[in-house]
Design a protein around this motif. Structure first.
Motif, PDB file in Angstrom:
ATOM      1  N   LEU A  76     -11.661  27.206  71.775  1.00  0.00           N
ATOM      2  CA  LEU A  76     -10.337  26.780  72.251  1.00  0.00           C
ATOM      3  C   LEU A  76      -9.340  27.936  72.132  1.00  0.00           C
ATOM      4  CD1 LEU A  76     -10.256  23.193  70.702  1.00  0.00           C
ATOM      5  CD2 LEU A  76     -10.175  23.730  73.156  1.00  0.00           C
ATOM      6  N   PRO A  77      -8.561  28.168  73.202  1.00  0.00           N
ATOM      7  CA  PRO A  77      -7.613  29.289  73.198  1.00  0.00           C
ATOM      8  C   PRO A  77      -6.642  29.187  72.014  1.00  0.00           C
ATOM      9  CG  PRO A  77      -7.763  28.287  75.384  1.00  0.00           C
ATOM     10  CD  PRO A  77      -8.546  27.409  74.459  1.00  0.00           C
ATOM     11  N   GLY A  78      -6.494  30.293  71.310  1.00  0.00           N
ATOM     12  CA  GLY A  78      -5.516  30.349  70.231  1.00  0.00           C
ATOM     13  C   GLY A  78      -6.015  29.892  68.874  1.00  0.00           C
ATOM     14  N   HIS A  79      -7.175  29.241  68.834  1.00  0.00           N
ATOM     15  CA  HIS A  79      -7.622  28.680  67.559  1.00  0.00           C
ATOM     16  C   HIS A  79      -8.016  29.744  66.542  1.00  0.00           C
ATOM     17  CE1 HIS A  79      -8.187  24.128  67.898  1.00  0.00           C
ATOM     18  NE2 HIS A  79      -7.415  24.490  68.910  1.00  0.00           N
ATOM     19  N   VAL A  80      -8.845  30.707  67.001  1.00  0.00           N
ATOM     20  CA  VAL A  80      -9.326  31.721  66.051  1.00  0.00           C
ATOM     21  C   VAL A  80      -8.144  32.408  65.375  1.00  0.00           C
ATOM     22  CG1 VAL A  80     -10.423  34.005  65.937  1.00  0.00           C
ATOM     23  CG2 VAL A  80     -11.609  32.102  67.056  1.00  0.00           C
ATOM     24  N   GLU A  81      -7.129  32.739  66.185  1.00  0.00           N
ATOM     25  CA  GLU A  81      -5.945  33.407  65.632  1.00  0.00           C
ATOM     26  C   GLU A  81      -5.213  32.496  64.650  1.00  0.00           C
ATOM     27  OE1 GLU A  81      -6.757  33.033  68.771  1.00  0.00           O
ATOM     28  OE2 GLU A  81      -7.129  35.052  69.513  1.00  0.00           O
ATOM     29  N   ALA A  82      -5.196  31.186  64.961  1.00  0.00           N
ATOM     30  CA  ALA A  82      -4.362  30.275  64.182  1.00  0.00           C
ATOM     31  C   ALA A  82      -5.043  29.744  62.920  1.00  0.00           C
ATOM     32  CB  ALA A  82      -3.933  29.093  65.058  1.00  0.00           C
ATOM     33  N   VAL A  83      -6.357  29.513  62.978  1.00  0.00           N
ATOM     34  CA  VAL A  83      -6.962  28.744  61.884  1.00  0.00           C
ATOM     35  C   VAL A  83      -7.661  29.593  60.823  1.00  0.00           C
ATOM     36  CG1 VAL A  83      -7.245  26.710  63.381  1.00  0.00           C
ATOM     37  CG2 VAL A  83      -9.211  28.231  62.991  1.00  0.00           C
ATOM     38  N   LEU A  84      -8.054  30.827  61.167  1.00  0.00           N
ATOM     39  CA  LEU A  84      -8.759  31.630  60.157  1.00  0.00           C
ATOM     40  C   LEU A  84      -7.767  32.177  59.126  1.00  0.00           C
ATOM     41  CD1 LEU A  84     -11.270  33.684  62.347  1.00  0.00           C
ATOM     42  CD2 LEU A  84     -11.748  31.645  60.987  1.00  0.00           C
ATOM     43  N   ASP A  85      -8.146  32.152  57.860  1.00  0.00           N
ATOM     44  CA  ASP A  85      -7.258  32.714  56.840  1.00  0.00           C
ATOM     45  C   ASP A  85      -7.473  34.226  56.732  1.00  0.00           C
ATOM     46  OD1 ASP A  85      -9.528  33.200  55.319  1.00  0.00           O
ATOM     47  OD2 ASP A  85      -9.237  31.485  53.984  1.00  0.00           O
ATOM     48  N   ALA A  86      -6.807  34.876  55.780  1.00  0.00           N
ATOM     49  CA  ALA A  86      -6.838  36.340  55.681  1.00  0.00           C
ATOM     50  C   ALA A  86      -8.251  36.866  55.480  1.00  0.00           C
ATOM     51  CB  ALA A  86      -5.931  36.794  54.544  1.00  0.00           C
ATOM     52  N   SER A  87      -9.125  36.054  54.859  1.00  0.00           N
ATOM     53  CA  SER A  87     -10.497  36.522  54.653  1.00  0.00           C
ATOM     54  C   SER A  87     -11.423  36.086  55.788  1.00  0.00           C
ATOM     55  CB  SER A  87     -11.018  36.039  53.296  1.00  0.00           C
ATOM     56  OG  SER A  87     -10.848  34.655  53.166  1.00  0.00           O
ATOM     57  N   GLY A  88     -10.849  35.553  56.869  1.00  0.00           N
ATOM     58  CA  GLY A  88     -11.656  35.223  58.038  1.00  0.00           C
ATOM     59  C   GLY A  88     -12.406  33.909  57.928  1.00  0.00           C
ATOM     60  N   VAL A  89     -11.881  32.989  57.122  1.00  0.00           N
ATOM     61  CA  VAL A  89     -12.573  31.717  56.903  1.00  0.00           C
ATOM     62  C   VAL A  89     -11.647  30.555  57.265  1.00  0.00           C
ATOM     63  CG1 VAL A  89     -13.641  30.198  55.175  1.00  0.00           C
ATOM     64  CG2 VAL A  89     -14.007  32.675  55.061  1.00  0.00           C
ATOM     65  N   HIS A  90     -12.207  29.563  57.931  1.00  0.00           N
ATOM     66  CA  HIS A  90     -11.484  28.308  58.152  1.00  0.00           C
ATOM     67  C   HIS A  90     -12.328  27.163  57.617  1.00  0.00           C
ATOM     68  CE1 HIS A  90      -9.443  24.927  59.985  1.00  0.00           C
ATOM     69  NE2 HIS A  90     -10.581  24.561  60.547  1.00  0.00           N
ATOM     70  N   GLN A  91     -11.710  26.300  56.830  1.00  0.00           N
ATOM     71  CA  GLN A  91     -12.406  25.112  56.330  1.00  0.00           C
ATOM     72  C   GLN A  91     -11.905  23.898  57.092  1.00  0.00           C
ATOM     73  OE1 GLN A  91     -12.525  24.644  52.131  1.00  0.00           O
ATOM     74  NE2 GLN A  91     -13.073  26.761  51.749  1.00  0.00           N
ATOM     75  N   SER A  92     -12.859  23.100  57.589  1.00  0.00           N
ATOM     76  CA  SER A  92     -12.513  21.954  58.435  1.00  0.00           C
ATOM     77  C   SER A  92     -12.710  20.640  57.726  1.00  0.00           C
ATOM     78  CB  SER A  92     -13.383  21.941  59.691  1.00  0.00           C
ATOM     79  OG  SER A  92     -13.046  23.007  60.538  1.00  0.00           O
ATOM     80  N   ARG A  93     -11.888  19.703  58.128  1.00  0.00           N
ATOM     81  CA  ARG A  93     -12.119  18.306  57.784  1.00  0.00           C
ATOM     82  C   ARG A  93     -12.317  17.569  59.104  1.00  0.00           C
ATOM     83  NH1 ARG A  93      -9.626  20.763  53.910  1.00  0.00           N
ATOM     84  NH2 ARG A  93      -9.898  20.075  51.768  1.00  0.00           N
ATOM     85  N   ALA A  94     -13.546  17.610  59.605  1.00  0.00           N
ATOM     86  CA  ALA A  94     -13.823  17.028  60.914  1.00  0.00           C
ATOM     87  C   ALA A  94     -13.937  15.516  60.789  1.00  0.00           C
ATOM     88  CB  ALA A  94     -15.120  17.607  61.491  1.00  0.00           C
ATOM     89  N   GLY A  95     -13.853  14.845  61.915  1.00  0.00           N
ATOM     90  CA  GLY A  95     -14.110  13.407  61.931  1.00  0.00           C
ATOM     91  C   GLY A  95     -12.855  12.582  61.938  1.00  0.00           C
TER      92      GLY A  95
END
Ligand SMILES: [Zn+2]
Length: 274
Positions: A88-107
């Motif tokens: 999705l456009p813009g997500h990688v820039e928005a959701v990854l933290d400084a160490s390049g990790v995003h934690q999800s709560r899917a569902g």
């Protein structure tokens, strides 16, 4: 961006499937990740509630899905959700933290815009409308149809029920509750179109005079995944002036502690006022 975040995410996933030439169910999100060179690994979650992660190292991406929930449809949805953040456009820039990790709560548990879009993406990926709708028509109505579709698509009952409400032409509402508090309610377009009903009133509690309330009051029903098929009335749930008899199918979603309710309008609409 048009529409709600779930619809937006789903449409983007449908576009991707077209580009990839995928036109049969079930869709395999692991294979899609593989085609994009994304490594997918199973990993015990470090924090409760975390379903998966998107990780970037340089220009390489990896997806981790939590193994504490031993449920294949949920893991497929989680991988789909992380693919949503990737595509999705813009997500990688928005959701990854400084160490390049995003934690999800899917569902469908998050009210965050990016999480909702990624959930929509996962739903659209596993249940693209052009394949899901014909399967829905063939599957019939109500909860039995949702079960059949969940199995066809390799999706959870929860995710399938929500997608069903988005795609069906029948008047249907899906309510997900926990301890008799409503977490969300999805209504099909034809149910919203009935009109004369106080749709905007936001209820926080499951109404006491419904089969769902009685069902969830017994915690064991939810935990062991019991189900009941009952009848109730649209007014009991949504108020308004229409006396509309509905079927109310209720199922416990097991260890998540949630209850899924499928409300379907019966064929005869007895309108008292109008
Ligand atoms: Zn996420």
């Amino acid at each position: 961006m048009s529409g709600d975040p779930y619809t937006y995410g789903a449409r983007e996933a449908e576009k991707l499937l077209k580009e990839l030439g995928i036109s049969t169910l079930p869709v395999d999100p692991f294979a899609i990740a593989g085609r994009k060179g994304i490594t997918v690994v199973a990993k015990p979650a470090e924090h409760a509630g975390v379903s998966g992660m998107l990780i970037r190292v340089g220009n390489e991406f990896a997806i981790a899905y939590a193994t504490h929930i031993d449920n294949e449809p949920f893991q497929r949805f989680t991988v789909g959700h992380e693919l949503g953040h990737y595509f999705l456009p813009g997500h990688v820039e928005a959701v990854l933290d400084a160490s390049g990790v995003h934690q999800s709560r899917a569902g469908y548990s998050s009210k965050n815009q990016f999480e909702m879009e990624a959930d929509g993406f996962a739903a659209g990926l596993l249940m693209p409308r052009n394949l899901f709708f014909p399967a829905l028509v063939a599957a019939g109505k109500g909860f039995a149809a949702i079960e059949k579709l969940a199995s066809t698509c390799g999706a959870s009952l929860h995710a399938t029920a929500i997608r069903y409400a988005q795609c069906t032409r029948d008047p249907v509402a899906i309510v997900v509750s926990a301890e008799n508090r409503i977490e969300h309610c999805f209504m099909s377009k034809s149910l919203r179109d009935i009109g004369g009903i106080d749709w905007l009133r936001k209820r926080e509690a499951v109404p006491r005079d419904t089969p769902t309330f009685q069902f969830s009051a017994e915690v064991e029903n939810v935990r062991r995944g019991a189900r009941v098929e009952a009848s109730s009335n649209l007014q009991a749930w949504f108020g308004g002036r229409h006396d509309v008899e509905i079927s109310e199918d209720v199922v416990g979603l097991g260890r998540y502690g949630k209850t899924l309710t499928v409300l379907c309008k019966r064929s005869i609409n007895r309108t008292l006022a109008s």
